[in-house]
Design a protein around this motif. Structure first.
Motif, PDB file in Angstrom:
ATOM      1  N   ALA A 119      -4.252   8.261   8.418  1.00 41.35           N
ATOM      2  CA  ALA A 119      -4.527   8.187   6.791  1.00 41.35           C
ATOM      3  C   ALA A 119      -3.438   8.096   6.007  1.00 41.35           C
ATOM      4  CB  ALA A 119      -5.117   9.930   7.183  1.00 41.35           C
ATOM      5  N   GLY A 120      -2.393   8.575   6.536  1.00 37.39           N
ATOM      6  CA  GLY A 120      -0.893   8.662   5.027  1.00 37.39           C
ATOM      7  C   GLY A 120      -0.920   7.339   4.764  1.00 37.39           C
ATOM      8  N   GLU A 121      -0.676   6.608   5.967  1.00 39.07           N
ATOM      9  CA  GLU A 121      -0.659   5.282   6.130  1.00 39.07           C
ATOM     10  C   GLU A 121      -1.438   3.847   5.476  1.00 39.07           C
ATOM     11  OE1 GLU A 121       2.434   3.996  10.329  1.00 39.07           O
ATOM     12  OE2 GLU A 121      -0.159   4.216  10.117  1.00 39.07           O
ATOM     13  N   GLN A 122      -3.036   4.590   5.731  1.00 39.60           N
ATOM     14  CA  GLN A 122      -4.013   4.134   5.260  1.00 39.60           C
ATOM     15  C   GLN A 122      -3.759   4.478   3.004  1.00 39.60           C
ATOM     16  OE1 GLN A 122      -7.399   5.395   5.635  1.00 39.60           O
ATOM     17  NE2 GLN A 122      -6.887   4.406   8.559  1.00 39.60           N
TER      18      GLN A 122
END
Length: 117
Positions: free
Chosen positions: A96-99
């Motif tokens: 999620a953080g990378e997205q």
């Protein structure tokens, strides 16, 4: 300045500017900014959108935002003026953080290209 810090600074400038222009200063979230990109890309600013239209606008935005990364390619505009894209490469599995970082980077790049920031 480190790349992450530069992205964070540009993101904050963009959020402030968009929030002041479109939300009376209330801070816009990532999804709202993606929606604005979709409306911008469609170019039909003054119409009322149904819930399904809003999801389609966000899809248009994501395709447009990730096009420079090689994930999507513009195909055509339909008879109603809606852009259509085809998948060129599947998106990698991202946390999620990378997205979120990818989308923020793509959005900042989009608004830099438009000379908004």
């Amino acid at each position: 300045m480190a790349r992450d810090e530069e992205l964070k600074e540009r993101w904050n400038v963009l959020v402030d500017k968009l929030s002041n222009q479109f939300a009376g200063g209330d801070i816009l979230e990532l999804d709202a900014i993606i929606y604005l990109v979709g409306v911008q890309e469609l170019g039909q600013y003054h119409r009322k959108y149904k819930k399904n239209d809003k999801l389609d606008l966000m899809h248009i935005a994501i395709c447009r935002l990730l096009e420079p990364y090689g994930y999507y390619e513009f195909e055509f505009f339909d008879e109603e003026g809606w852009p259509h894209y085809k998948i060129k490469e599947e998106l990698p599995a991202l946390k999620a953080g990378e997205q979120s970082v990818l989308m923020k980077e793509a959005i900042v790049g989009y608004f830099l290209d438009k000379e908004y920031i």
